[in-house]
Design a protein around this motif. Structure first.
Motif, PDB file in Angstrom:
ATOM      1  N   SER A 140       0.824  -1.208   0.000  1.00 14.43           N
ATOM      2  CA  SER A 140       0.000   0.000   0.000  1.00 14.43           C
ATOM      3  C   SER A 140       0.853   1.250   0.000  1.00 14.43           C
ATOM      4  O   SER A 140       2.037   1.228   0.365  1.00 14.43           O
ATOM      5  CB  SER A 140      -0.921   0.013   1.223  1.00 14.43           C
ATOM      6  N   ILE A 141       0.231   2.350  -0.415  1.00 15.29           N
ATOM      7  CA  ILE A 141       0.804   3.680  -0.261  1.00 15.29           C
ATOM      8  C   ILE A 141      -0.254   4.565   0.390  1.00 15.29           C
ATOM      9  O   ILE A 141      -1.427   4.204   0.445  1.00 15.29           O
ATOM     10  CB  ILE A 141       1.240   4.286  -1.615  1.00 15.29           C
ATOM     11  N   GLY A 142       0.173   5.717   0.868  1.00 19.23           N
ATOM     12  CA  GLY A 142      -0.771   6.644   1.486  1.00 19.23           C
ATOM     13  C   GLY A 142      -0.750   6.638   2.992  1.00 19.23           C
ATOM     14  O   GLY A 142      -1.086   7.636   3.621  1.00 19.23           O
ATOM     15  N   ALA A 143      -0.383   5.494   3.574  1.00 25.52           N
ATOM     16  CA  ALA A 143      -0.282   5.360   5.026  1.00 25.52           C
ATOM     17  C   ALA A 143      -1.526   5.910   5.729  1.00 25.52           C
ATOM     18  O   ALA A 143      -2.628   5.765   5.219  1.00 25.52           O
ATOM     19  CB  ALA A 143       0.999   6.011   5.539  1.00 25.52           C
ATOM     20  N   SER A 144      -1.356   6.531   6.880  1.00 28.13           N
ATOM     21  CA  SER A 144      -2.522   6.999   7.634  1.00 28.13           C
ATOM     22  C   SER A 144      -3.101   8.282   7.066  1.00 28.13           C
ATOM     23  O   SER A 144      -4.311   8.419   6.902  1.00 28.13           O
ATOM     24  CB  SER A 144      -2.149   7.210   9.102  1.00 28.13           C
ATOM     25  N   TYR A 145      -2.211   9.227   6.748  1.00 29.25           N
ATOM     26  CA  TYR A 145      -2.687  10.511   6.219  1.00 29.25           C
ATOM     27  C   TYR A 145      -1.559  11.223   5.467  1.00 29.25           C
ATOM     28  O   TYR A 145      -1.313  12.408   5.649  1.00 29.25           O
ATOM     29  CB  TYR A 145      -3.225  11.414   7.335  1.00 29.25           C
ATOM     30  N   ASP A 146      -0.877  10.498   4.602  1.00 33.31           N
ATOM     31  CA  ASP A 146       0.213  11.090   3.838  1.00 33.31           C
ATOM     32  C   ASP A 146      -0.266  12.175   2.878  1.00 33.31           C
ATOM     33  O   ASP A 146       0.485  13.087   2.547  1.00 33.31           O
ATOM     34  CB  ASP A 146       0.948  10.011   3.030  1.00 33.31           C
ATOM     35  N   ASN A 147      -1.495  12.057   2.395  1.00 33.76           N
ATOM     36  CA  ASN A 147      -2.049  13.025   1.453  1.00 33.76           C
ATOM     37  C   ASN A 147      -3.343  13.628   2.000  1.00 33.76           C
ATOM     38  O   ASN A 147      -4.421  13.428   1.442  1.00 33.76           O
ATOM     39  CB  ASN A 147      -2.333  12.356   0.102  1.00 33.76           C
ATOM     40  N   PRO A 148      -3.266  14.400   3.061  1.00 32.81           N
ATOM     41  CA  PRO A 148      -4.494  14.937   3.652  1.00 32.81           C
ATOM     42  C   PRO A 148      -5.258  15.870   2.722  1.00 32.81           C
ATOM     43  O   PRO A 148      -6.466  16.049   2.890  1.00 32.81           O
ATOM     44  CB  PRO A 148      -3.996  15.678   4.896  1.00 32.81           C
ATOM     45  N   VAL A 149      -4.577  16.460   1.735  1.00 36.63           N
ATOM     46  CA  VAL A 149      -5.282  17.355   0.805  1.00 36.63           C
ATOM     47  C   VAL A 149      -6.301  16.587  -0.029  1.00 36.63           C
ATOM     48  O   VAL A 149      -7.202  17.191  -0.635  1.00 36.63           O
ATOM     49  CB  VAL A 149      -4.287  18.070  -0.125  1.00 36.63           C
ATOM     50  N   MET A 150      -6.203  15.265  -0.082  1.00 38.52           N
ATOM     51  CA  MET A 150      -7.151  14.454  -0.845  1.00 38.52           C
ATOM     52  C   MET A 150      -8.329  14.010   0.003  1.00 38.52           C
ATOM     53  O   MET A 150      -9.223  13.310  -0.476  1.00 38.52           O
ATOM     54  CB  MET A 150      -6.432  13.249  -1.456  1.00 38.52           C
ATOM     55  N   GLY A 151      -8.327  14.386   1.292  1.00 37.62           N
ATOM     56  CA  GLY A 151      -9.477  14.121   2.134  1.00 37.62           C
ATOM     57  C   GLY A 151      -9.490  12.748   2.777  1.00 37.62           C
ATOM     58  O   GLY A 151      -8.583  11.930   2.592  1.00 37.62           O
ATOM     59  N   ARG A 152     -10.552  12.482   3.503  1.00 35.62           N
ATOM     60  CA  ARG A 152     -10.674  11.258   4.310  1.00 35.62           C
ATOM     61  C   ARG A 152     -10.699   9.988   3.453  1.00 35.62           C
ATOM     62  O   ARG A 152     -10.333   8.912   3.936  1.00 35.62           O
ATOM     63  CB  ARG A 152     -11.961  11.339   5.143  1.00 35.62           C
ATOM     64  N   THR A 153     -11.125  10.110   2.200  1.00 35.24           N
ATOM     65  CA  THR A 153     -11.180   8.917   1.341  1.00 35.24           C
ATOM     66  C   THR A 153      -9.811   8.294   1.124  1.00 35.24           C
ATOM     67  O   THR A 153      -9.714   7.106   0.827  1.00 35.24           O
ATOM     68  CB  THR A 153     -11.771   9.265  -0.033  1.00 35.24           C
ATOM     69  N   HIS A 154      -8.752   9.080   1.264  1.00 35.88           N
ATOM     70  CA  HIS A 154      -7.402   8.588   1.013  1.00 35.88           C
ATOM     71  C   HIS A 154      -6.615   8.365   2.308  1.00 35.88           C
ATOM     72  O   HIS A 154      -5.392   8.269   2.277  1.00 35.88           O
ATOM     73  CB  HIS A 154      -6.647   9.556   0.102  1.00 35.88           C
ATOM     74  N   GLN A 155      -7.313   8.266   3.414  1.00 35.73           N
ATOM     75  CA  GLN A 155      -6.655   8.039   4.704  1.00 35.73           C
ATOM     76  C   GLN A 155      -7.043   6.674   5.257  1.00 35.73           C
ATOM     77  O   GLN A 155      -8.201   6.270   5.157  1.00 35.73           O
ATOM     78  CB  GLN A 155      -7.043   9.141   5.689  1.00 35.73           C
ATOM     79  N   ALA A 156      -6.076   5.983   5.864  1.00 36.74           N
ATOM     80  CA  ALA A 156      -6.354   4.629   6.367  1.00 36.74           C
ATOM     81  C   ALA A 156      -5.563   4.319   7.629  1.00 36.74           C
ATOM     82  O   ALA A 156      -4.730   3.411   7.638  1.00 36.74           O
ATOM     83  CB  ALA A 156      -6.047   3.598   5.287  1.00 36.74           C
ATOM     84  N   PRO A 157      -5.803   5.022   8.721  1.00 36.64           N
ATOM     85  CA  PRO A 157      -5.089   4.702   9.957  1.00 36.64           C
ATOM     86  C   PRO A 157      -5.466   3.357  10.563  1.00 36.64           C
ATOM     87  O   PRO A 157      -4.772   2.863  11.449  1.00 36.64           O
ATOM     88  CB  PRO A 157      -5.484   5.855  10.895  1.00 36.64           C
TER      89      PRO A 157
END
Length: 310
Positions: free
Chosen positions: A114-131
């Protein structure tokens, strides 16, 4: 008085860990006909060459993450060693049922990257966060979980995963420590102290080292959280005080049960620093600002450590 402690800056090359994976994966595809790669639109540009040269083993299914895991399960059933790659929330959360059934229940192996981790790209919003991704994978039996903290740790972790037959989750991040460390699966002691043990997972290490500067604690580092190095933790506690603080770049407390199991016969205290479970950050901001909110920056870790040690 304002705390002037700051977290060391993240690596400015925001794609370097992903690029390390792409380079190592391309080499594996060229050298091992058993290795296959399944994509879902993400990172396709990094695999343009293997997509042309190995069309029978490199598949882009488009934005169909559940199907992607199903395809990997089918490849595994026919003797391939499949690698599945996309953003963490799409790979783990969206396709969780397929991971559970098409891989685990079928008894076949695969490597999820995977990429993106917990909140590597917060500008893309909650859809791209996975803590919650590591906690979700940890709810399934038999998984090895790697959380590298430096680009140079990616290739050996991937190589080891491809050489096996089991289920592996490799969690890449845009965050990077200053230096790479051994990836043997055992905890690495970087400092020794008498007041307790601080375990830094993956890219949290630089912040942990800054937070513990001048504090009489043992600092352990690991890019591998499953299997959990029970022996290494027991050894560290035996030469220090039975106080364990784990700093993990995903949901706080994800490894609490492992610490409890490792020290089941030892009276101890434990505490976790990670992404908070009692709130959801709805502001976009930057990764560093999210770290501050969750107490994962150096100042937050130092504050929690002071409170914990009393």
């Amino acid at each position: 008085m304002k705390n002037t402690m700051t977290t060391p800056p993240i690596n400015p090359d925001t794609r370097v860990m992903r690029e390390a994976f792409a380079a190592s994966m391309t080499e594996a595809l060229d050298q091992d006909p058993r290795v296959a790669l399944v994509l879902a639109a993400i990172s396709v540009d990094l695999f343009a060459k293997p997509l042309k040269e190995h069309p029978d083993r490199v598949v882009d299914v488009g934005i169909r993450e559940q199907a992607m895991v199903g395809v990997a399960g089918g490849l595994a059933l026919t003797g391939f060693r499949p690698v599945v790659h996309t953003y963490a929330p799409f790979l783990v959360e969206r396709a969780y049922e397929q991971i559970k059934l098409d891989l685990g229940h079928q008894g076949v192996g695969a490597v999820l990257v995977s990429i993106g981790a917990s909140y590597d790209n917060p500008v893309m919003g909650r859809t791209h966060q996975a803590p919650a991704d590591v906690a979700l994978i940890d709810s399934l039996p038999g998984w090895t979980i790697h959380v590298p903290g430096h680009p140079d740790e990616v290739a050996p972790l991937l190589t080891g995963a491809l050489a096996g037959e089991g289920l592996v989750y490799l969690r890449l991040s845009l965050r990077s420590n200053t230096e790479a460390h051994p990836v043997t699966g055992e905890f690495v002691a970087l400092r020794h102290g008498s007041l307790g043990v601080v375990l830094a997972v993956g890219p949290t290490l630089d912040a942990v080292l800054a937070a513990t500067e001048g504090v009489d604690v043992t600092v352990l580092y690991t890019p591998t959280v499953r299997p959990f190095d029970h022996v290494g933790l027991r050894a560290a506690v035996a030469s220090s005080a039975p106080n364990v603080l784990v700093v993990e770049p995903y949901l706080a407390g994800t490894s609490a049960h492992e610490i409890a199991a490792a020290l089941a016969d030892t009276t101890h205290r434990q505490r976790s620093v990670g992404v908070r479970r009692d709130m959801e950050v709805r502001a976009y901001g930057t990764p560093a600002q999210h770290d501050e909110v969750h107490g994962l920056d150096a100042a937050g870790i130092a504050r929690t450590l002071r409170e914990f040690l009393g």
